[in-house]
Design a protein around this motif. Structure first.
Motif, PDB file in Angstrom:
ATOM      1  N   VAL A  92       0.833  -1.202   0.000  1.00 42.39           N
ATOM      2  CA  VAL A  92       0.000   0.000   0.000  1.00 42.39           C
ATOM      3  C   VAL A  92       0.865   1.249   0.000  1.00 42.39           C
ATOM      4  CG1 VAL A  92      -1.682   1.324   1.330  1.00 42.39           C
ATOM      5  CG2 VAL A  92      -1.980  -1.146   1.052  1.00 42.39           C
ATOM      6  N   ARG A  93       1.888   1.259   0.846  1.00 36.34           N
ATOM      7  CA  ARG A  93       2.793   2.412   0.863  1.00 36.34           C
ATOM      8  C   ARG A  93       3.443   2.601  -0.506  1.00 36.34           C
ATOM      9  NH1 ARG A  93       7.560   3.059   0.114  1.00 36.34           N
ATOM     10  NH2 ARG A  93       7.930   0.798   0.114  1.00 36.34           N
ATOM     11  N   PHE A  94       3.891   1.515  -1.081  1.00 35.33           N
ATOM     12  CA  PHE A  94       4.556   1.560  -2.384  1.00 35.33           C
ATOM     13  C   PHE A  94       3.637   2.135  -3.450  1.00 35.33           C
ATOM     14  CE2 PHE A  94       5.687  -0.768  -6.365  1.00 35.33           C
ATOM     15  CZ  PHE A  94       6.970  -0.279  -6.543  1.00 35.33           C
ATOM     16  N   LEU A  95       2.386   1.664  -3.497  1.00 35.58           N
ATOM     17  CA  LEU A  95       1.463   2.088  -4.544  1.00 35.58           C
ATOM     18  C   LEU A  95       0.917   3.493  -4.322  1.00 35.58           C
ATOM     19  CD1 LEU A  95      -0.604  -1.189  -5.053  1.00 35.58           C
ATOM     20  CD2 LEU A  95       1.153  -0.260  -6.569  1.00 35.58           C
ATOM     21  N   GLU A  96       0.676   3.860  -3.070  1.00 35.35           N
ATOM     22  CA  GLU A  96      -0.003   5.122  -2.790  1.00 35.35           C
ATOM     23  C   GLU A  96       0.947   6.294  -2.567  1.00 35.35           C
ATOM     24  OE1 GLU A  96      -4.281   4.039  -0.810  1.00 35.35           O
ATOM     25  OE2 GLU A  96      -2.620   4.466   0.549  1.00 35.35           O
ATOM     26  N   VAL A  97       2.112   6.052  -2.009  1.00 34.96           N
ATOM     27  CA  VAL A  97       2.943   7.140  -1.509  1.00 34.96           C
ATOM     28  C   VAL A  97       4.230   7.325  -2.307  1.00 34.96           C
ATOM     29  CG1 VAL A  97       4.188   8.016   0.512  1.00 34.96           C
ATOM     30  CG2 VAL A  97       2.002   6.821   0.802  1.00 34.96           C
ATOM     31  N   SER A  98       4.854   6.244  -2.740  1.00 36.38           N
ATOM     32  CA  SER A  98       6.188   6.345  -3.328  1.00 36.38           C
ATOM     33  C   SER A  98       6.133   6.911  -4.751  1.00 36.38           C
ATOM     34  CB  SER A  98       6.858   4.972  -3.357  1.00 36.38           C
ATOM     35  OG  SER A  98       6.233   4.130  -4.322  1.00 36.38           O
ATOM     36  N   PHE A 104       3.764   3.578 -11.543  1.00 33.79           N
ATOM     37  CA  PHE A 104       2.895   2.439 -11.855  1.00 33.79           C
ATOM     38  C   PHE A 104       1.488   2.904 -12.199  1.00 33.79           C
ATOM     39  CE2 PHE A 104       0.045  -1.064 -10.430  1.00 33.79           C
ATOM     40  CZ  PHE A 104       0.405  -1.973 -11.410  1.00 33.79           C
ATOM     41  N   ARG A 105       0.955   3.848 -11.433  1.00 38.88           N
ATOM     42  CA  ARG A 105      -0.382   4.351 -11.736  1.00 38.88           C
ATOM     43  C   ARG A 105      -0.420   5.009 -13.108  1.00 38.88           C
ATOM     44  NH1 ARG A 105       0.358   6.266  -6.498  1.00 38.88           N
ATOM     45  NH2 ARG A 105       0.348   8.445  -7.177  1.00 38.88           N
ATOM     46  N   ALA A 106       0.648   5.741 -13.450  1.00 38.01           N
ATOM     47  CA  ALA A 106       0.711   6.382 -14.766  1.00 38.01           C
ATOM     48  C   ALA A 106       0.763   5.340 -15.882  1.00 38.01           C
ATOM     49  CB  ALA A 106       1.931   7.295 -14.837  1.00 38.01           C
ATOM     50  N   VAL A 167      -6.721   1.584  -5.302  1.00 36.82           N
ATOM     51  CA  VAL A 167      -5.664   2.534  -5.667  1.00 36.82           C
ATOM     52  C   VAL A 167      -5.834   3.025  -7.105  1.00 36.82           C
ATOM     53  CG1 VAL A 167      -3.183   2.768  -6.085  1.00 36.82           C
ATOM     54  CG2 VAL A 167      -3.994   1.631  -4.009  1.00 36.82           C
ATOM     55  N   LEU A 168      -6.158   2.111  -8.022  1.00 32.06           N
ATOM     56  CA  LEU A 168      -6.147   2.444  -9.439  1.00 32.06           C
ATOM     57  C   LEU A 168      -7.502   2.830 -10.009  1.00 32.06           C
ATOM     58  CD1 LEU A 168      -3.824  -0.440 -10.675  1.00 32.06           C
ATOM     59  CD2 LEU A 168      -3.226   1.967 -10.490  1.00 32.06           C
ATOM     60  N   VAL A 169      -8.590   2.409  -9.363  1.00 32.87           N
ATOM     61  CA  VAL A 169      -9.907   2.603  -9.969  1.00 32.87           C
ATOM     62  C   VAL A 169     -10.791   3.530  -9.148  1.00 32.87           C
ATOM     63  CG1 VAL A 169     -11.998   1.463 -10.840  1.00 32.87           C
ATOM     64  CG2 VAL A 169      -9.775   0.345 -11.080  1.00 32.87           C
ATOM     65  N   THR A 170     -11.110   3.152  -7.915  1.00 31.78           N
ATOM     66  CA  THR A 170     -12.098   3.925  -7.160  1.00 31.78           C
ATOM     67  C   THR A 170     -11.504   5.097  -6.407  1.00 31.78           C
ATOM     68  OG1 THR A 170     -11.931   2.651  -5.094  1.00 31.78           O
ATOM     69  CG2 THR A 170     -13.383   1.779  -6.821  1.00 31.78           C
ATOM     70  N   GLY A 171     -10.220   5.015  -6.046  1.00 34.46           N
ATOM     71  CA  GLY A 171      -9.616   6.060  -5.239  1.00 34.46           C
ATOM     72  C   GLY A 171      -9.999   6.015  -3.778  1.00 34.46           C
ATOM     73  N   GLU A 172     -10.742   5.003  -3.364  1.00 30.60           N
ATOM     74  CA  GLU A 172     -11.083   4.861  -1.947  1.00 30.60           C
ATOM     75  C   GLU A 172      -9.826   4.544  -1.141  1.00 30.60           C
ATOM     76  OE1 GLU A 172     -14.857   2.647  -0.981  1.00 30.60           O
ATOM     77  OE2 GLU A 172     -14.520   1.981  -3.054  1.00 30.60           O
ATOM     78  N   PRO A 173      -9.803   4.934   0.129  1.00 31.59           N
ATOM     79  CA  PRO A 173      -8.621   4.636   0.949  1.00 31.59           C
ATOM     80  C   PRO A 173      -8.493   3.137   1.220  1.00 31.59           C
ATOM     81  CG  PRO A 173     -10.379   5.554   2.307  1.00 31.59           C
ATOM     82  CD  PRO A 173     -10.826   5.697   0.880  1.00 31.59           C
ATOM     83  N   VAL A 174      -7.266   2.683   1.274  1.00 29.02           N
ATOM     84  CA  VAL A 174      -6.996   1.303   1.688  1.00 29.02           C
ATOM     85  C   VAL A 174      -6.767   1.361   3.189  1.00 29.02           C
ATOM     86  CG1 VAL A 174      -5.530  -0.711   1.386  1.00 29.02           C
ATOM     87  CG2 VAL A 174      -5.980   0.813  -0.556  1.00 29.02           C
ATOM     88  N   THR A 175      -7.773   1.003   3.953  1.00 34.34           N
ATOM     89  CA  THR A 175      -7.766   1.201   5.397  1.00 34.34           C
ATOM     90  C   THR A 175      -7.163   0.008   6.132  1.00 34.34           C
ATOM     91  OG1 THR A 175      -9.942   0.184   5.645  1.00 34.34           O
ATOM     92  CG2 THR A 175      -9.878   2.569   5.201  1.00 34.34           C
TER      93      THR A 175
END
Length: 217
Positions: A92-98, A104-106, A167-175
């Motif tokens: 999650v840290r890797f996908l959302e913050v780094s 990757f999202r791009a 992370v890639l579709v809905t943008g909802e938080p990964v809690t």
């Protein structure tokens, strides 16, 4: 000796280009990144870049492949529950913050209308990510912590997929609650991603699927 020095300079330049591409995507977004901008940030000539890569997309694919190996460390705690939770926290840290996650999202977004990139991600990037996502499950299976008939591929899909979907579709938080539910379901050999995430999500963390998602691009 002279040849070795030349090789060392080339590798330093190559690493500078990869880092510059990462930084620029995180700062200004994929669409605004140019070869000229990467060259200026890296302190190299455009001709140097074109000796190694055809496009900014090629640079970013290589950058992400290198970063994922360095940044996803796969801690081994000796127990499935803690192994998996540590891996998911890191993912999650890797996908959302780094910066690597921004790359990757791009790439995932670009792959939706770039068949050549989509094919390259399927061939070169996604198998490596999936292999890393499997590690906690394979360790657990070897230790007898999963049911003998557990479908490891399905477990990986249903645990990692909802994270990528958010992370890639809905943008909802990964809690933390979502991660707890995913880990608990996986430890039973019966992942509960549907109820935990509100959707089964795409197959093992791709976000570069066909029109409806899924693992292939």
């Amino acid at each position: 000796m002279h040849r070795g020095n030349r090789h060392g300079r080339s590798e330093t330049a190559r690493e500078a280009v990869l880092q510059a591409a990462d930084d620029l995507v995180a700062e200004i977004g994929y669409a605004k990144v140019t070869i000229e901008g990467i060259a200026a940030r890296a302190g190299v000539a455009k001709q140097t870049i074109y000796r190694w890569w055809r496009s900014k997309t090629d640079i970013l694919v290589d950058a992400f492949a290198a970063d994922s190996v360095q940044e996803l460390t796969l801690p081994d705690t000796g127990a499935f529950h803690t192994d998996l939770r540590a891996h998911l926290d890191e993912l999650v840290r890797f996908l959302e913050v780094s910066d690597s996650g921004a790359v990757f999202r791009a790439l995932a977004g670009q792959a939706q209308h770039d068949p050549e990139l989509a094919a390259r991600l399927r061939a070169e990037v996604l198998p490596r990510l999936r292999a890393r996502d499997r590690v906690p499950f394979d360790r657990a299976a070897a230790r007898g912590e999963l049911p003998a008939d557990a479908d490891v591929d399905l477990l990986v899909d249903q645990v990692v997929g909802p994270i990528h979907f958010r992370v890639l579709v809905t943008g909802e938080p990964v809690t933390p609650a979502l991660l707890d539910a995913l880990v608990t379901g996986a430890a039973r050999g019966r992942p509960e991603a549907r109820t935990a995430a509100g959707t089964p999500g795409p197959r093992s963390g791709t976000g570069v699927g066909r029109s409806g998602g899924g693992e292939g691009c």
